[in-house]
Design a protein around this motif. Sequence first.
Motif, PDB file in Angstrom:
ATOM      1  N   GLN A 139     -12.064  -1.305   3.929  1.00  0.00           N
ATOM      2  CA  GLN A 139     -12.029   0.104   3.152  1.00  0.00           C
ATOM      3  C   GLN A 139     -11.709   0.175   1.730  1.00  0.00           C
ATOM      4  OE1 GLN A 139      -7.780   1.270   3.006  1.00  0.00           O
ATOM      5  NE2 GLN A 139      -7.986   2.901   4.613  1.00  0.00           N
ATOM      6  N   ARG A 140     -11.718   0.247   1.311  1.00  0.00           N
ATOM      7  CA  ARG A 140     -11.706  -0.070  -0.359  1.00  0.00           C
ATOM      8  C   ARG A 140     -13.413  -0.177  -0.782  1.00  0.00           C
ATOM      9  NH1 ARG A 140      -6.655   0.419  -2.816  1.00  0.00           N
ATOM     10  NH2 ARG A 140      -5.433   1.399  -0.623  1.00  0.00           N
ATOM     11  N   GLN A 156       0.311  -0.918   0.101  1.00  0.00           N
ATOM     12  CA  GLN A 156       0.324   0.551  -0.100  1.00  0.00           C
ATOM     13  C   GLN A 156       0.877   1.074   0.334  1.00  0.00           C
ATOM     14  OE1 GLN A 156      -3.964  -0.283   2.870  1.00  0.00           O
ATOM     15  NE2 GLN A 156      -2.563  -2.048   3.220  1.00  0.00           N
ATOM     16  N   LEU A 204      -8.084  -4.034   5.349  1.00  0.00           N
ATOM     17  CA  LEU A 204      -7.903  -3.087   3.267  1.00  0.00           C
ATOM     18  C   LEU A 204      -9.311  -3.584   2.285  1.00  0.00           C
ATOM     19  CD1 LEU A 204      -5.841  -2.048   1.480  1.00  0.00           C
ATOM     20  CD2 LEU A 204      -5.640  -4.215   0.303  1.00  0.00           C
ATOM     21  N   VAL A 249      -2.313   2.298   7.326  1.00  0.00           N
ATOM     22  CA  VAL A 249      -3.669   1.980   6.346  1.00  0.00           C
ATOM     23  C   VAL A 249      -3.264   0.864   7.407  1.00  0.00           C
ATOM     24  CG1 VAL A 249      -2.211   2.997   4.336  1.00  0.00           C
ATOM     25  CG2 VAL A 249      -0.647   0.177   5.213  1.00  0.00           C
ATOM     26  N   PRO A 250      -4.423  -0.453   6.975  1.00  0.00           N
ATOM     27  CA  PRO A 250      -4.920  -1.430   7.394  1.00  0.00           C
ATOM     28  C   PRO A 250      -3.531  -2.472   6.923  1.00  0.00           C
ATOM     29  CG  PRO A 250      -6.600  -0.636   6.029  1.00  0.00           C
ATOM     30  CD  PRO A 250      -5.081   0.134   5.210  1.00  0.00           C
TER      31      PRO A 250
END
Lengths: 629, 420
Positions: B274-275, B189, B271, B264-265
């Motif tokens: 979040q996305r 990321q 993740l 960030v995750p």
Amino acid sequence: MNMAAVGQDKDNAVSTGKKILIAEDSPVTQDILKLLLTSKGYDADIARDGTEALKCLLDKRYALALMDFHMPGLNGSEVVAEFRRLADGKAAPVFVAMTADPAALLAEKNSCEQFAKVFPKPFDIDEVLDFIDFSQGGAGRAVVPEGLKLPVTEEPESGGIGPEGSAAALAQETARRLRNTGGQPGISSLADAVEFQVSFGSLSLRGLRWPEDVGPAGVSVATRSYLASGGGYDAVIVSEPALCEDLRALWEIGDLYLLPVIDENGSLGPCADVSVPSLPRGSVQRTIEETIRDFSEARMSVHVHIRQSKSLSDKVAASTYVRGNSLKPHYNANKKHGFDFDICLDAKEGAAAMAALSELGLTETVFFDRFHMCGGCRSVRMNVREECFSCRSPNLKESKFIHHFKCAYQAAEEDFRQGSDLVCPKCSRELRHFGVDYDKPGIIIRCQACGSSSSDTAVGFQCMDCGYHTDGEVAETTDVFGYALSEKGIAFVEEGPVVIGGLQTKLRFAELPLELVIQLNKAAHDFSEKETPFSLITMSFPARREMVSEHGIRLVENSRVQMMENIKNYFGGNAVTYHGEAQDYVLINRVSPENARANLPQYLEAAQSGLRIDLQARMTVFGLEDLFA
Amino acid sequence: MNLISESLTYLFSQSMASMFLLFAIVIIFEIPRYFLLFLVGAFMHRPKQRPLEAAYRHRVTVIVAGHNEEDAFPRCVASLKEQSRPPDEIVAFSDGSTDRTAEVLRNLLAKGEIDKAYATDLRGGKSAGLNVCERLATGEIVVNIDCDCSLDRDAIRRIVEPFEDPDVGSVAGNIQVRNPEASLLATAQAIEYLVTLSLGKQSALVLDQVTCSSGGFSAFRKSALEETGGADAGGGEDLDATLRLRAYGWKIGFRADAVCYTDVPVKLSGLVRQRFRWERDAIRLRFRKYAFELNPFDPRFKISEVLHQIEFLVFNVIGAALMPFYVAWLFIQYGSFAIVLLLSVKLVLIFLDLIVFLMAAYTTPYVNSMRLLPYVVAYTFYNGILMRFVRLGAYLDEWLLDSSYRDSYVPQKVHDVRGK
């Protein structure tokens, strides 16, 4: 200088003919007599009881000794007899007796020869002064010596007892007035004493009146004369409006502060011991009577050392003891610091005195309140308010947030309000359905002074005395406590400083049994003549109170006696033991203090052998230097 | 090794036509993007750094809004005080926090660390909180920061510089990863942020195609927000607000040297969540709320907006949507040899990614990027395969299930009434 040396140096003693010893147990009489004699140019020493008087007489050379006949320890007559026995050819002063019971004095065989003059109490102070002047060969000089230090001025808290604030000036004035009025019938102190009679119904008492006897200018001359002549009071009568600090003089002379304060008009509030206006009808006389009796009884239980102490802490302790063993604060908006104690003493002085006692473990504290103090003038009289964080104005207005769900507009309710409707300023939709269209998630507070807003308010203080503003977060606080004497504190008042270990390192002759004083003098004499060493061991019992409550007084006292027996046996003929009030004494001949100290554990073991209970006795060794240095 | 050498042999034995067919997806959906980046890289102009006084031309308010962030607020405020150009005003908002956040804010206010503090008892969502704060802010420039972000010393100073241009309505900050070492996923990321956010937005800036001033760290001209009505209800309010500013004709800036770091995750599940949220919101906003931008008959139609909409549609949506068909086609056509083919493609992409990474690292100041270099291989797989599937999942989820209307980032009471 040790005692033996005194004998050798006697011819070199200061050749003043004006040194006077006052042997008197009443602290009030002590103070007044000393003040008067000092103002006349005499150098006056105070002895508080017979033993101390004897020691003074042996130590120094006096032109005249003013002896109270009834004293703790030995009476006046015994002191004189003992002095003559031990004086060893030393020049004797002129002995003058004061007594409330002349018959008893005259009944004693030798009294008539021992005393040059006997003044019956209450006496006319002028007569006494005249006699002293006469016997010392001339009129007294009304001169206050340079650097005169009176007990009252030694206390840092003392604000002086007169408006001039100078005890010396007052002494001078007292002396002058006494001289002027001296000899005139009708103005004598005895006549004044009659005026002190105050009546409540059929109850008649000797009252120290405010403001006649003790006023804003301190204690009146007539009152001083009355007190000096051995007169006493039952109570302080406040007959005109007064503030508690007006009665400060009570704390400066003797133990007048232990008299109950009877407030006739209620101006003293809780500071008075009896507030007449607040009493139910018909109970005034009984209440006053009871109070005076309770105080008088309690006063008797106060140890003589505490009564005679010049320390304000000791006085406050004694006052607390006499006044039901508690010193409570109460709110007083007239005071900058917001409270007073229930006694006629400035709250700060009282708190400082109590703090000192507290350090010694003599008091227990009870939290009363926490005051916020002005950063400018230390006043606690402050207006507390919610304020704007930015400009500190208390002119705040609270309104509700409105959250319009549909367009996420969130603002104060006023922004939405259009007449009776709520309309969103962003999307112009009408908000109709609470909980569906919108809700009110919180509050917003707007400052009307500077326009800023917040969800919370600051806290601030506005001083009403000096106008100074203090932020709530930084405002200084002060905690006020009430006090009660702890068990140790009660013991301190009843049994004297021995409780706090005052005798551990310092011996006071006044406390030693008379026979021991005599023996010590002998031992000291032997040491200076033949260098025969001796040691004095004191045996104290710091845990005595606990012991008594655990095992009972009988067992404790018996064990104490047995300990002394054991010691006597251990030393054979070399040691003499004496039973004292708070501690016991062992005088060991032919043993140096160094040796005694080294062997102390053995002595203690010997003393405790065969005892059922451990008294936790503490032994301390004193040598010649420790005793007479 | 055998597989790789086989792939290479195969690659070199192909004709141009079969090569194009084989690599259709790469040629259509990857090369143009890289090419653009190369292009921009070649003509890259570094933003002109102005003297410190320039950062003081406008009054700056920083808004920190959060829900249950009692620990993060004091840290965030302290880092703001450390700025080379400290904010003139800090406004904090506790959105219906159930922990001690409101009390923490009150204490910060009492100590003078912040200038305004608001707290509500009921949660209203980020948009509502930002709207209150933006209106109560006194600065001409309003900087939004997530309270779990931390700033480079010059971040505020640099992000306000572009506002000298009166047409600029908002400037995006350069958000980078604070925890790249936390896991391989986090490292990937970090490279992604470096390439797509830092380098990607720098190229977008050249073409005036910056479309999102991220909520993590970005600055707005207050008058522009007032004109466009601030944030609207619902998630993705940062993209929403930026798109609206663009629709109103404001320029959107970007500063690579205004760096903000965020965690960030670390795990795949985080993740993906979040996305899914981001992509769903993007789809909803771009193709529902702002669908008019693709309609040439709509009076609000603008070429500049069509460009980024088409770019997103082609490269993000169609690229992700075709991926499974392409892979399936390869397997049907070539059997197990498809794996070799895919690997060949990956080899090319790794090479391209490496060049792009170096460019991103070169053009991103202050960030310690070179330590990420060994992980570019992992990034290629992450970006080319994993993210494609995640995006695809998110698009399907949104298209079929309207999931963004149930996102827990926004209170249900808001979902219930807000328009689509």
